[in-house]
Motif scaffolding. Structure first.
Motif, PDB file in Angstrom:
ATOM      1  N   LYS A 202       0.639  -1.373  -0.228  1.00 55.10           N
ATOM      2  CA  LYS A 202       0.032   0.134   0.064  1.00 55.10           C
ATOM      3  C   LYS A 202       0.803   1.143   0.079  1.00 55.10           C
ATOM      4  O   LYS A 202       1.950   1.535   0.532  1.00 55.10           O
ATOM      5  CB  LYS A 202      -0.714  -0.009   1.198  1.00 55.10           C
ATOM      6  CG  LYS A 202      -1.818   1.208   1.434  1.00 55.10           C
ATOM      7  CD  LYS A 202      -2.742   1.311   2.459  1.00 55.10           C
ATOM      8  CE  LYS A 202      -3.413   2.367   2.721  1.00 55.10           C
ATOM      9  NZ  LYS A 202      -4.346   2.487   3.747  1.00 55.10           N
ATOM     10  N   VAL A 203       0.512   2.309  -0.865  1.00 55.72           N
ATOM     11  CA  VAL A 203       1.283   3.235  -0.839  1.00 55.72           C
ATOM     12  C   VAL A 203       0.660   4.658  -0.434  1.00 55.72           C
ATOM     13  O   VAL A 203      -0.576   4.877  -0.332  1.00 55.72           O
ATOM     14  CB  VAL A 203       1.599   3.790  -2.570  1.00 55.72           C
ATOM     15  CG1 VAL A 203       2.429   4.921  -2.634  1.00 55.72           C
ATOM     16  CG2 VAL A 203       2.397   2.560  -3.359  1.00 55.72           C
ATOM     17  N   SER A 204       1.453   5.319   0.628  1.00 52.88           N
ATOM     18  CA  SER A 204       0.718   6.577   1.258  1.00 52.88           C
ATOM     19  C   SER A 204       1.863   7.467   1.270  1.00 52.88           C
ATOM     20  O   SER A 204       2.921   7.608   1.034  1.00 52.88           O
ATOM     21  CB  SER A 204       0.270   6.162   2.522  1.00 52.88           C
ATOM     22  OG  SER A 204       1.256   5.741   3.279  1.00 52.88           O
TER      23      SER A 204
ATOM     24  N   VAL B 231      -0.545   5.843  -8.133  1.00 53.19           N
ATOM     25  CA  VAL B 231      -0.801   6.725  -7.336  1.00 53.19           C
ATOM     26  C   VAL B 231      -0.607   8.111  -7.755  1.00 53.19           C
ATOM     27  O   VAL B 231       0.109   8.453  -8.872  1.00 53.19           O
ATOM     28  CB  VAL B 231      -0.043   6.738  -6.305  1.00 53.19           C
ATOM     29  CG1 VAL B 231      -0.133   5.223  -5.439  1.00 53.19           C
ATOM     30  CG2 VAL B 231       1.556   6.840  -6.277  1.00 53.19           C
ATOM     31  N   THR B 232      -1.482   9.162  -7.647  1.00 51.18           N
ATOM     32  CA  THR B 232      -1.698  10.313  -7.943  1.00 51.18           C
ATOM     33  C   THR B 232      -1.308  11.282  -6.654  1.00 51.18           C
ATOM     34  O   THR B 232      -1.995  10.998  -5.454  1.00 51.18           O
ATOM     35  CB  THR B 232      -2.934  10.861  -8.629  1.00 51.18           C
ATOM     36  OG1 THR B 232      -2.977   9.985  -9.611  1.00 51.18           O
ATOM     37  CG2 THR B 232      -2.798  12.335  -8.930  1.00 51.18           C
ATOM     38  N   VAL B 233      -0.204  12.087  -6.612  1.00 50.66           N
ATOM     39  CA  VAL B 233       0.264  12.789  -5.449  1.00 50.66           C
ATOM     40  C   VAL B 233      -0.003  14.327  -5.735  1.00 50.66           C
ATOM     41  O   VAL B 233       0.183  14.532  -6.729  1.00 50.66           O
ATOM     42  CB  VAL B 233       1.564  12.398  -5.114  1.00 50.66           C
ATOM     43  CG1 VAL B 233       1.552  10.971  -4.774  1.00 50.66           C
ATOM     44  CG2 VAL B 233       2.383  12.760  -5.989  1.00 50.66           C
ATOM     45  N   PRO B 234       0.058  14.825  -4.812  1.00 49.71           N
ATOM     46  CA  PRO B 234      -0.045  16.309  -4.691  1.00 49.71           C
ATOM     47  C   PRO B 234       1.230  17.125  -4.825  1.00 49.71           C
ATOM     48  O   PRO B 234       2.158  16.471  -4.388  1.00 49.71           O
ATOM     49  CB  PRO B 234      -0.680  16.937  -3.366  1.00 49.71           C
ATOM     50  CG  PRO B 234      -0.551  15.841  -2.307  1.00 49.71           C
ATOM     51  CD  PRO B 234      -0.218  14.514  -3.212  1.00 49.71           C
ATOM     52  N   VAL B 235       1.411  18.193  -5.553  1.00 50.44           N
ATOM     53  CA  VAL B 235       2.510  19.266  -5.684  1.00 50.44           C
ATOM     54  C   VAL B 235       2.555  20.017  -4.440  1.00 50.44           C
ATOM     55  O   VAL B 235       1.508  20.592  -4.393  1.00 50.44           O
ATOM     56  CB  VAL B 235       2.563  19.744  -7.053  1.00 50.44           C
ATOM     57  CG1 VAL B 235       3.608  20.638  -6.849  1.00 50.44           C
ATOM     58  CG2 VAL B 235       2.461  18.760  -8.004  1.00 50.44           C
ATOM     59  N   GLU B 236       3.488  19.917  -3.642  1.00 49.57           N
ATOM     60  CA  GLU B 236       3.337  20.944  -2.289  1.00 49.57           C
ATOM     61  C   GLU B 236       4.469  21.978  -2.497  1.00 49.57           C
ATOM     62  O   GLU B 236       5.421  21.766  -3.577  1.00 49.57           O
ATOM     63  CB  GLU B 236       3.744  19.980  -1.053  1.00 49.57           C
ATOM     64  CG  GLU B 236       2.787  18.893  -0.723  1.00 49.57           C
ATOM     65  CD  GLU B 236       1.578  19.332  -0.393  1.00 49.57           C
ATOM     66  OE1 GLU B 236       1.341  20.545  -0.023  1.00 49.57           O
ATOM     67  OE2 GLU B 236       0.593  18.374  -0.206  1.00 49.57           O
TER      68      GLU B 236
END
Length: 162
Positions: free
Chosen positions: A45-47, A149-154
């Motif tokens: 699981k990716v988080s 997975v889709t991750v936010p740009v911070e």
């Protein structure tokens, strides 16, 4: 950002580390040399993923955690992204960045990609990731099915809590 430039230069000069090995079946349902039951398998699981907004237009970094609750380890063997022509995996030791072929995801353990440690480098950006945007990654493993997975740009200064 000077450190990123320095590590990028070190990458250009540095050697590629190699890891990863295959496994074979001994014919009894267990991997050769293993006491694990045949039913043991990775459960991944990716988080916690994110990409800091890069200062440069041609490269960025990526971070996330892969938890493995399964009874067998796995290897992260490759990553692709919708925003980059190439994604490479790196480890950092003694402030030196070194490209690697894979990362181990241990049984009942985790792989952590974080600032100053293991991380991804997104090269040849098709478009510069900006705060509020999203970046997709497809993670390929030696044993498990790919995970997208889709991750936010911070913001560039973002540091996750915990």
């Amino acid at each position: 950002m000077r450190r990123l430039a320095a590590t990028t230069a070190a990458l250009a000069i540095g050697a590629v580390a190699l890891t990863g090995c295959g496994s074979s079946d001994s014919g009894n349902g267990k991997p050769a040399g293993s006491s694990q039951p045949a039913s043991a398998k990775p459960e991944l699981k990716v988080s916690g993923g994110y990409v800091p907004q890069p200062a440069m237009d041609d490269m960025a970094a990526g971070y996330f955690t892969v938890d493995n609750t399964g009874g067998a380890g796995d290897q992260l063997t490759g990553v692709t992204s919708d925003v980059a022509s190439d994604v490479t995996m790196h480890r950092t030791e003694s402030d030196m960045m070194q490209e690697v072929k894979s990362f181990t995801v241990p049984a009942h353990g985790r792989l952590v990609l974080s600032t100053g440690g293991n991380h991804l480098m997104l090269m040849g950006l098709r478009k510069k990731p900006t705060v509020g945007g999203k970046v997709s990654f497809t993670l390929r493993f030696a044993k498990s099915a790919p995970i997208t997975v889709t991750v936010p740009v911070e913001p560039a200064t973002y540091r996750p809590k915990g």
